[in-house]
Motif scaffolding. Structure first.
Motif, PDB file in Angstrom:
ATOM      1  N   UNK A  25      -9.936  32.715 -19.533  1.00 17.38           N
ATOM      2  CA  UNK A  25      -9.507  32.925 -20.912  1.00 17.38           C
ATOM      3  C   UNK A  25      -8.000  32.747 -21.045  1.00 17.38           C
ATOM      4  N   UNK A  26      -7.264  33.338 -20.127  1.00 14.18           N
ATOM      5  CA  UNK A  26      -5.802  33.235 -20.159  1.00 14.18           C
ATOM      6  C   UNK A  26      -5.371  31.761 -20.094  1.00 14.18           C
ATOM      7  N   UNK A  27      -5.963  31.007 -19.194  1.00 13.27           N
ATOM      8  CA  UNK A  27      -5.645  29.586 -19.062  1.00 13.27           C
ATOM      9  C   UNK A  27      -6.025  28.831 -20.344  1.00 13.27           C
ATOM     10  N   UNK A  28      -7.213  29.114 -20.840  1.00  9.42           N
ATOM     11  CA  UNK A  28      -7.683  28.432 -22.046  1.00  9.42           C
ATOM     12  C   UNK A  28      -6.790  28.666 -23.251  1.00  9.42           C
ATOM     13  N   UNK A  29      -6.361  29.892 -23.443  1.00  6.84           N
ATOM     14  CA  UNK A  29      -5.535  30.211 -24.603  1.00  6.84           C
ATOM     15  C   UNK A  29      -4.058  29.892 -24.377  1.00  6.84           C
ATOM     16  N   UNK A  30      -3.519  30.245 -23.215  1.00 10.69           N
ATOM     17  CA  UNK A  30      -2.079  30.092 -22.971  1.00 10.69           C
ATOM     18  C   UNK A  30      -1.661  28.680 -22.574  1.00 10.69           C
ATOM     19  N   UNK A  31      -2.509  27.989 -21.821  1.00  8.01           N
ATOM     20  CA  UNK A  31      -2.146  26.658 -21.334  1.00  8.01           C
ATOM     21  C   UNK A  31      -2.782  25.562 -22.182  1.00  8.01           C
ATOM     22  N   UNK A  32      -4.088  25.683 -22.432  1.00  5.37           N
ATOM     23  CA  UNK A  32      -4.795  24.659 -23.206  1.00  5.37           C
ATOM     24  C   UNK A  32      -4.684  24.867 -24.713  1.00  5.37           C
ATOM     25  N   UNK A  33      -4.245  26.041 -25.106  1.00  7.46           N
ATOM     26  CA  UNK A  33      -4.089  26.387 -26.535  1.00  7.46           C
ATOM     27  C   UNK A  33      -5.387  26.201 -27.319  1.00  7.46           C
ATOM     28  N   UNK A  34      -6.478  26.635 -26.707  1.00 12.60           N
ATOM     29  CA  UNK A  34      -7.781  26.547 -27.381  1.00 12.60           C
ATOM     30  C   UNK A  34      -7.839  27.543 -28.525  1.00 12.60           C
ATOM     31  N   UNK A  35      -8.496  27.189 -29.612  1.00 13.20           N
ATOM     32  CA  UNK A  35      -8.624  28.128 -30.732  1.00 13.20           C
ATOM     33  C   UNK A  35      -9.678  29.204 -30.485  1.00 13.20           C
ATOM     34  N   UNK A  36     -10.658  28.906 -29.617  1.00 16.49           N
ATOM     35  CA  UNK A  36     -11.734  29.856 -29.323  1.00 16.49           C
ATOM     36  C   UNK A  36     -12.423  29.449 -28.022  1.00 16.49           C
ATOM     37  N   UNK A  37     -13.080  30.421 -27.418  1.00 11.64           N
ATOM     38  CA  UNK A  37     -13.826  30.187 -26.181  1.00 11.64           C
ATOM     39  C   UNK A  37     -15.187  30.851 -26.331  1.00 11.64           C
TER      40      UNK A  37
END
Length: 82
Positions: A25-37
């Protein structure tokens, strides 16, 4: 984006799934800047559903998995999102 985990039974109850999912989750939001997972599992898999809840995901609903035959005990799934 979906996250998931699969651990050998010997690795259960050591928080590996929870800690790994948190990092995903941290990688997805902080690095990939995903809007949702998203994450999903069989409705019978309460251990994985508990991990989803522990990492802050919210239940979006339930569905019949189209890749699992009708009548199979694992067909019903839960869907979570953060």
């Amino acid at each position: 984006m979906e996250i998931g985990w699969r651990l050998r039974q010997e690795a259960w109850n050591y928080r590996f799934a929870t800690e790994g999912a948190k990092r995903c989750l941290q990688f997805g939001f902080d690095v990939l800047h995903l809007p949702e997972v998203y994450s999903f599992t069989s409705a019978l898999n309460k251990r994985s559903e508990n991990v989803m809840q522990k990492i802050g995901m919210q239940k979006e609903g339930e569905f019949e998995h189209p890749g699992i035959e009708v009548g199979h005990r694992l067909r019903r799934h839960v869907l979570y999102k953060l």
